[in-house]
Design a protein around this motif. Structure first.
Motif, PDB file in Angstrom:
ATOM      1  N   ASP A 297       5.984  16.856  26.295  1.00 45.78           N
ATOM      2  CA  ASP A 297       6.394  17.869  25.328  1.00 45.78           C
ATOM      3  C   ASP A 297       6.846  17.156  24.064  1.00 45.78           C
ATOM      4  O   ASP A 297       8.011  16.765  23.937  1.00 45.78           O
ATOM      5  CB  ASP A 297       7.524  18.740  25.898  1.00 45.78           C
ATOM      6  CG  ASP A 297       7.755  19.995  25.077  1.00 45.78           C
ATOM      7  OD1 ASP A 297       7.648  19.911  23.833  1.00 45.78           O
ATOM      8  OD2 ASP A 297       8.053  21.052  25.654  1.00 45.78           O
TER       9      ASP A 297
ATOM     10  N   ASP B 168       7.743  17.959  21.120  1.00 47.20           N
ATOM     11  CA  ASP B 168       8.894  18.474  20.384  1.00 47.20           C
ATOM     12  C   ASP B 168      10.231  18.044  20.986  1.00 47.20           C
ATOM     13  O   ASP B 168      11.241  17.969  20.290  1.00 47.20           O
ATOM     14  CB  ASP B 168       8.859  20.003  20.332  1.00 47.20           C
ATOM     15  CG  ASP B 168       7.757  20.526  19.423  1.00 47.20           C
ATOM     16  OD1 ASP B 168       7.264  19.741  18.586  1.00 47.20           O
ATOM     17  OD2 ASP B 168       7.397  21.709  19.554  1.00 47.20           O
TER      18      ASP B 168
ATOM     19  N   ARG C 154      13.862  21.996  19.303  1.00 43.06           N
ATOM     20  CA  ARG C 154      12.495  21.790  18.831  1.00 43.06           C
ATOM     21  C   ARG C 154      12.413  21.628  17.310  1.00 43.06           C
ATOM     22  O   ARG C 154      11.351  21.295  16.782  1.00 43.06           O
ATOM     23  CB  ARG C 154      11.601  22.943  19.286  1.00 43.06           C
ATOM     24  CG  ARG C 154      11.450  23.004  20.805  1.00 43.06           C
ATOM     25  CD  ARG C 154      10.470  24.070  21.254  1.00 43.06           C
ATOM     26  NE  ARG C 154      10.369  24.103  22.705  1.00 43.06           N
ATOM     27  CZ  ARG C 154       9.618  23.266  23.436  1.00 43.06           C
ATOM     28  NH1 ARG C 154       8.893  22.342  22.823  1.00 43.06           N
ATOM     29  NH2 ARG C 154       9.588  23.352  24.747  1.00 43.06           N
TER      30      ARG C 154
ATOM     31  N   PRO D 219      13.036  19.820  13.627  1.00 47.71           N
ATOM     32  CA  PRO D 219      13.152  18.423  13.186  1.00 47.71           C
ATOM     33  C   PRO D 219      14.614  17.974  13.200  1.00 47.71           C
ATOM     34  O   PRO D 219      15.536  18.796  13.074  1.00 47.71           O
ATOM     35  CB  PRO D 219      12.591  18.457  11.755  1.00 47.71           C
ATOM     36  CG  PRO D 219      11.738  19.673  11.713  1.00 47.71           C
ATOM     37  CD  PRO D 219      12.368  20.668  12.633  1.00 47.71           C
TER      38      PRO D 219
ATOM     39  N   ARG E 129      18.518  20.392  12.935  1.00 51.22           N
ATOM     40  CA  ARG E 129      19.198  20.844  14.146  1.00 51.22           C
ATOM     41  C   ARG E 129      20.665  21.150  13.858  1.00 51.22           C
ATOM     42  O   ARG E 129      21.325  20.433  13.112  1.00 51.22           O
ATOM     43  CB  ARG E 129      19.085  19.794  15.251  1.00 51.22           C
ATOM     44  CG  ARG E 129      17.669  19.564  15.726  1.00 51.22           C
ATOM     45  CD  ARG E 129      17.585  18.463  16.768  1.00 51.22           C
ATOM     46  NE  ARG E 129      16.230  17.940  16.812  1.00 51.22           N
ATOM     47  CZ  ARG E 129      15.926  16.650  16.909  1.00 51.22           C
ATOM     48  NH1 ARG E 129      16.894  15.752  17.014  1.00 51.22           N
ATOM     49  NH2 ARG E 129      14.666  16.259  16.927  1.00 51.22           N
TER      50      ARG E 129
END
Length: 505
Positions: A314, A316, A467, A469, A473
């Motif tokens: 995954d 991300d 997820r 950048p 966050r």
């Protein structure tokens, strides 16, 4: 000569140990034989699916079997799982699996020696006293929740005396309760009694009232005589394992009892401590609550468990595993990656080693632990064992008592989740919640800033949206809750229920 056997009794198929009594004996007899075991913290990646673990218990059991096979006296201290979640098959239990299992797993996953039930009975008795205190005019609100081991939507919103007093109450799972936290953090029955007395039962005309002002505490501590004794069981290969405590790591402290760990350290050379969920949950709380604030041992090494799929598949979320490993290394804790394989993944071992090397990790430990148990790990532990042999006692990091609550939370967000202080968001209502918490603390003579912060969060995410950048966050603070008896302040960061409904599988 007095020995651990004098403090041990048979309790059905397992043994119970009077850890309080034994550690008190050692304190009063410094020349008595004892060991000074080194603690190894087993934690994990943040799981892709919150309902599935990464295999920490299976890893822990395989690891102590492997260490004992290598001639090292090793044990583990595990938490007991919540029956309401485990019994439904929503997640793994606390007994491992396959060749990395405990004996009598049905005991571990279905109540063991009854400590969960005893803690639930004690907290519910406290709430009953609070309800009577409402009738007697001693309090007019109830702040301590009832607890249950079986989740039920009908219990999420309840009241006492519908149509009369309509006093609001709530119900949470036993592992999330303040009394569970008190048992896990206390080192004597006297300390448990003092902490129960300091629990805030409710308020009267807006002023907090503690249980110690109107409850005979012997009624509570009496219910807890056997619950405070760690259970001794073993792996299918004969390695000793202590099971004690059971707080969730997402909405509580997520660690086994301190007395269970200290007992194990007095009896063995290496003690594996499994902290709940990912490194952002249980490991963060072992370091920042158990070690910093309550004097627990700083880890001599750590292992971060992951699956081959969650590590690589995954993009991300690929940042999370390296972040966890590096964070622990930044604290001078030698940290070893461990990939717990599923069937059919053996052919991925070369690429997994290449990935680990590219990330600058220590040599990874890789194996199908369900299938092969400790035999999969024993040949790979040379570097790990050498690291333990070189490990020295590390000075504890300083306490954060007295630091402003928001400073503490922002520090956690920055160091445990990678979110800088300027991107910690206060949701509408958070300031009011913090103000009410401060008023409660002032009313019982406690400084809000002296309480250790417990991050109440989703187990599946480290930030509001993992997820995004890195530079986008955030972490949102929603509300706070005082657990004055445990010495903790719970701060809700992301959505996470204290009475979750299990997924039936």
């Amino acid at each position: 000569m007095t020995s651990i056997n004098d403090f041990t009794t048979q309790y059905g198929l397992v043994k119970k140990i009077d850890a309080f009594g034994y550690l008190d004996y050692l304190a009063k007899n410094p020349d008595a034989p004892r060991k000074h075991g080194k603690v190894v913290l087993v934690t994990a990646d943040t799981p892709l699916k919150a309902s599935r673990g990464e295999g920490k218990t299976t890893t822990t059991i395989a690891l102590i079997d492997a260490l004992n096979a290598r001639g090292i006296d090793a044990t583990a201290v595990l938490r007991q799982p919540s029956m309401g979640i485990t019994a439904a098959g929503s997640k793994g239990g606390a007994s491992g699996g396959g060749k990395a299992s405990l004996t009598h797993p049905e005991l571990i996953d279905w109540g063991l020696t009854g400590e969960m039930a005893a803690i639930a009975a004690a907290q519910n008795l406290l709430v009953s006293f609070a309800e009577k205190a409402v009738d007697d005019g001693k309090i007019d609100t109830i702040l301590v929740p009832r607890v249950s081991e079986v989740p039920s939507r009908s219990l999420r919103s309840i009241a006492v005396d519908y149509g009369k007093g309509d006093v609001a109450e709530k119900v949470v799972l036993t592992p999330t309760s303040e009394l569970m936290q008190i048992v896990c953090l206390s080192r004597s029955m006297d300390e448990i009694g003092r902490r129960v007395a300091a629990m805030i039962a409710g308020t009267k005309d807006g002023e907090p009232v503690t249980f110690g002002s109107f409850v005979d505490l012997w009624r509570i501590t009496g219910i807890l005589a056997d619950a405070v004794k760690p259970a001794l069981t073993e792996t299918v290969n004969g390695s000793p394992v202590y099971v004690h405590g059971g707080p969730f790591a997402n909405v509580s402290i997520g660690i086994p009892t301190l007395v269970g760990v200290e007992l194990a350290c007095a009896l063995h050379d290496v003690v594996i401590v499994e902290a709940g969920y990912g490194a952002d949950a249980g490991a963060q709380k072992w370091l920042d609550i158990a070690a910093r604030e309550y004097g627990a041992a700083w880890p001599a090494a750590a292992i971060v468990v992951t699956r081959a799929s969650t590590w690589r598949d995954d993009p991300d979320l690929a940042w999370r595993y390296p972040f966890h490993v590096q964070r622990l290394e930044n604290f001078d804790i030698p940290t070893f990656p461990l990939v717990n394989l599923w069937d059919g993944e053996d052919d991925q071992i070369p690429s997994l080693r290449e990935t680990a090397d590219g990330l600058g990790f220590r040599t990874p430990i890789i194996g199908n632990l369900f299938r092969d148990g400790g035999a999969a790990l024993a040949p790979q532990l040379d570097d790990f064992i050498a690291t333990l042999e070189r490990a020295r006692a590390v000075a504890q990091f300083h306490s954060r008592k007295g630091m402003n609550v928001l400073e503490k939370v922002r520090w956690i967000a920055d160091n445990a989740y990678g979110v800088p202080p300027e991107r910690v968001i206060l949701k509408d209502g958070f300031a009011d919640s913090l103000g009410r918490a401060n008023a409660l603390c002032e009313g019982v003579g406690v400084s809000l800033d002296d309480l250790a912060v417990v991050a109440v969060k989703s187990p599946a995410t480290m930030t509001d949206n993992d997820r995004l950048p890195e530079d986008q966050r955030t972490v949102t603070l929603k509300k706070v809750e005082v657990h004055a008896g445990a010495g903790l302040l719970q701060v809700n960061l992301t959505s996470s229920l204290t009475t979750p409904m299990p997924k039936i599988v």
